[in-house]
Design an enzyme around this catalytic site. Structure first.
Site, short mmCIF file in Angstrom:
data_model
loop_
_atom_site.label_atom_id
_atom_site.label_comp_id
_atom_site.label_asym_id
_atom_site.label_seq_id
_atom_site.Cartn_x
_atom_site.Cartn_y
_atom_site.Cartn_z
N LYS A 1 0.17 -7.54 12.77
CA LYS A 1 -0.88 -6.65 12.26
C LYS A 1 -2.18 -7.04 12.96
O LYS A 1 -2.60 -8.20 12.88
CB LYS A 1 -1.00 -6.79 10.74
CG LYS A 1 -2.03 -5.83 10.14
CD LYS A 1 -2.00 -5.81 8.62
CE LYS A 1 -3.03 -4.81 8.10
NZ LYS A 1 -3.00 -4.65 6.64
N THR B 1 0.82 -1.21 0.00
CA THR B 1 0.00 0.00 0.00
C THR B 1 0.86 1.26 0.00
O THR B 1 0.48 2.28 -0.57
CB THR B 1 -0.93 -0.01 1.23
OG1 THR B 1 -1.84 -1.08 1.07
CG2 THR B 1 -1.73 1.27 1.35
N THR C 1 1.64 -4.29 4.34
CA THR C 1 1.50 -4.58 5.78
C THR C 1 0.89 -5.95 6.05
O THR C 1 1.05 -6.50 7.13
CB THR C 1 0.64 -3.51 6.47
OG1 THR C 1 -0.65 -3.49 5.85
CG2 THR C 1 1.29 -2.14 6.40
N ASP C 2 0.18 -6.52 5.05
CA ASP C 2 -0.56 -7.76 5.31
C ASP C 2 0.35 -8.90 5.77
O ASP C 2 -0.03 -9.68 6.65
CB ASP C 2 -1.33 -8.20 4.05
CG ASP C 2 -2.53 -7.31 3.79
OD1 ASP C 2 -2.83 -6.45 4.64
OD2 ASP C 2 -3.16 -7.47 2.72
N TYR D 1 -7.25 0.56 -4.73
CA TYR D 1 -6.04 1.12 -5.28
C TYR D 1 -5.18 0.00 -5.85
O TYR D 1 -5.41 -1.17 -5.57
CB TYR D 1 -5.24 1.86 -4.20
CG TYR D 1 -4.81 0.96 -3.08
CD1 TYR D 1 -5.66 0.70 -2.03
CD2 TYR D 1 -3.58 0.32 -3.10
CE1 TYR D 1 -5.30 -0.16 -1.01
CE2 TYR D 1 -3.21 -0.55 -2.09
CZ TYR D 1 -4.08 -0.78 -1.05
OH TYR D 1 -3.72 -1.65 -0.06
N GLU E 1 -3.07 -28.54 28.77
CA GLU E 1 -4.36 -29.17 28.45
C GLU E 1 -4.16 -30.42 27.59
O GLU E 1 -5.03 -31.26 27.51
CB GLU E 1 -5.25 -28.18 27.68
CG GLU E 1 -5.85 -27.10 28.54
CD GLU E 1 -6.72 -26.16 27.73
OE1 GLU E 1 -7.35 -26.60 26.73
OE2 GLU E 1 -6.78 -24.98 28.09
C1 SIN Z 1 -1.00 -2.93 2.89
O1 SIN Z 1 0.11 -2.76 2.45
O2 SIN Z 1 -1.37 -2.26 3.89
C2 SIN Z 1 -1.98 -3.92 2.38
C3 SIN Z 1 -1.63 -4.54 1.10
C4 SIN Z 1 -0.35 -5.30 1.16
O3 SIN Z 1 -0.05 -5.93 2.17
O4 SIN Z 1 0.36 -5.28 0.16
#
Ligand code: SIN
Length: 366
Positions: free
Chosen positions: A203, A51, A130-131, A64, A321
């Site tokens: 995340k 992103t 971020t994913d 996007y 457990e």
């Molecule tokens: C992001 O970057 O926040 C989402 C999409 C990705 O991980 O490429």
């Protein structure tokens, strides 16, 4: 940043000597005078997309294209960076991080190893979606041993959005990478003014800019445009495993447990020839009697089974457990299912198949 101003009256030879003493590179003008010397930290930026490189047509549109902007453009769009560091940018990939894969991980890791071996940079910054950022960070942290800072950053809002967070995150990531205090902290994630260690970062929110949290631990530091502060001591050295030479890494799958879980999905998985199964178990890494019996069968057929939790925080301990000794299961302790998967892949790729060695490796991170 080190800036040395040499007295105007000093001879070139004296000025050069001062530079050498300070460990700085002298700058000599055409008329052979040393007028000022400036040494900026060298930062290598490796861009992979995400992103932070996303572009959309209207500022308020939600959709996007990930990877619409290059790493070079991202850096050029922040002229203030020129005062922080001498920056080289390389494009390793330009993808949404949902498509990150073993082959790109190996390319990225080899490039970093090379840059470290040849002292090409004082710090490395990776721009990334971020994913799956926490997975790439954890992978690199497990296979690369260096005192140089390696930092991943990204953005929750595309580069063309109102209030895009990418420029601030990239600026601060480079600021941390350029700071001598950042040495010996392993691989880190810098997002939203916060510094996270790769082992703990996760995340936690689909859209919020404060999405990264250090589960079970808290951040190791904070950054703003004027300061870098580490609140945690430097990282204890953990075993570093050899970088696997070829992709794909050994097949390890994650199974998400749920109420009423049956055995068929596990039996089907065994038939695919999978080398390991990570159970994202309920609560303390548990699952139904049927699923547990099928996992026990998987172990008997040579599949390594690691119990982790789907809860998102806490520790999965041995023999609480579930009787792990009797079932020959491994537990992940603090590692999330996605990080447990990577560690197991790296261990198998390094020829570690003994359950006691694998269990010890999971315990070595804290
Ligand atoms: C992001 O970057 O926040 C989402 C999409 C990705 O991980 O490429």
């Amino acid at each position: 940043m080190m800036i040395f101003k040499i007295p105007v009256k000093a001879s070139s030879a004296a000025a050069l000597a001062i530079c050498m003493m300070m460990g700085a590179t002298p700058a000599i003008s055409m008329n052979n005078q040393v007028h000022s010397i400036q040494t900026l930290p060298r930062i290598l930026v490796l861009a992979t997309g995400g992103t932070i490189s996303g572009k959309k047509n209207g500022m308020s549109e939600i959709g996007y294209n990930a990877g619409g902007v290059t790493g070079k453009q991202l850096v050029e769009d922040i002229p203030e960076l020129a005062k922080l560091a001498e920056i080289n940018v390389e494009q390793i990939a330009n993808i949404g991080s949902q498509d990150m894969n073993d082959a790109i991980w190996l390319r990225l890791a080899k490039r970093i190893q090379d840059a470290v071996a040849h002292n090409e940079a004082d710090g490395i910054v990776i721009t990334h979606g971020t994913d799956t950022m926490e997975e790439t960070a954890f992978f690199l942290d497990t296979v690369i041993r260096t005192d140089k800072p390696i930092i991943l950053t990204g953005a929750m809002r595309p580069s063309t959005a109102i209030g895009a967070d990418g420029p601030a995150n990239l600026y601060e990531a480079i600021e941390v990478a350029a700071n001598p205090k950042a040495k010996d902290h392993g691989v880190m994630i810098v997002m939203n003014d916060t510094i996270h260690a790769a082992r703990w970062a996760s995340k936690t929110h689909t859209t919020a800019v404060e999405t990264f949290q250090s589960i079970n631990a808290g951040p190791i530091g904070y950054v703003d445009p004027a300061s870098v502060r580490f609140i945690e001591p430097k990282k204890q050295p953990v075993p570093s495993y050899g970088l696997p030479t070829t992709a794909p890494l050994p097949a390890v799958e994650i199974l998400y447990a749920h109420s009423g879980m049956g055995a068929s999905i596990i039996n089907d998985l065994i038939k695919t020839g999978v080398k390991g199964i990570i159970l994202a178990g309920v609560g303390d890494g548990n699952s139904s009697k049927e699923a547990m019996a099928a996992l026990n069968l998987a172990v008997k057929q040579g599949v390594i089974v690691v119990r982790s939790s789907r809860t998102g925080s806490g520790f999965v301990n041995r023999n609480v457990e579930v009787n792990d000794d009797k079932n020959d299961f491994v537990v992940s302790y603090d590692l999330s299912p996605q990080k447990a998967r990577i560690l197991l892949q790296i261990l198998i790729a390094n020829g570690k198949n003994k359950l006691s060695d694998i269990q010890a490796a999971f315990e070595a991170g804290f």
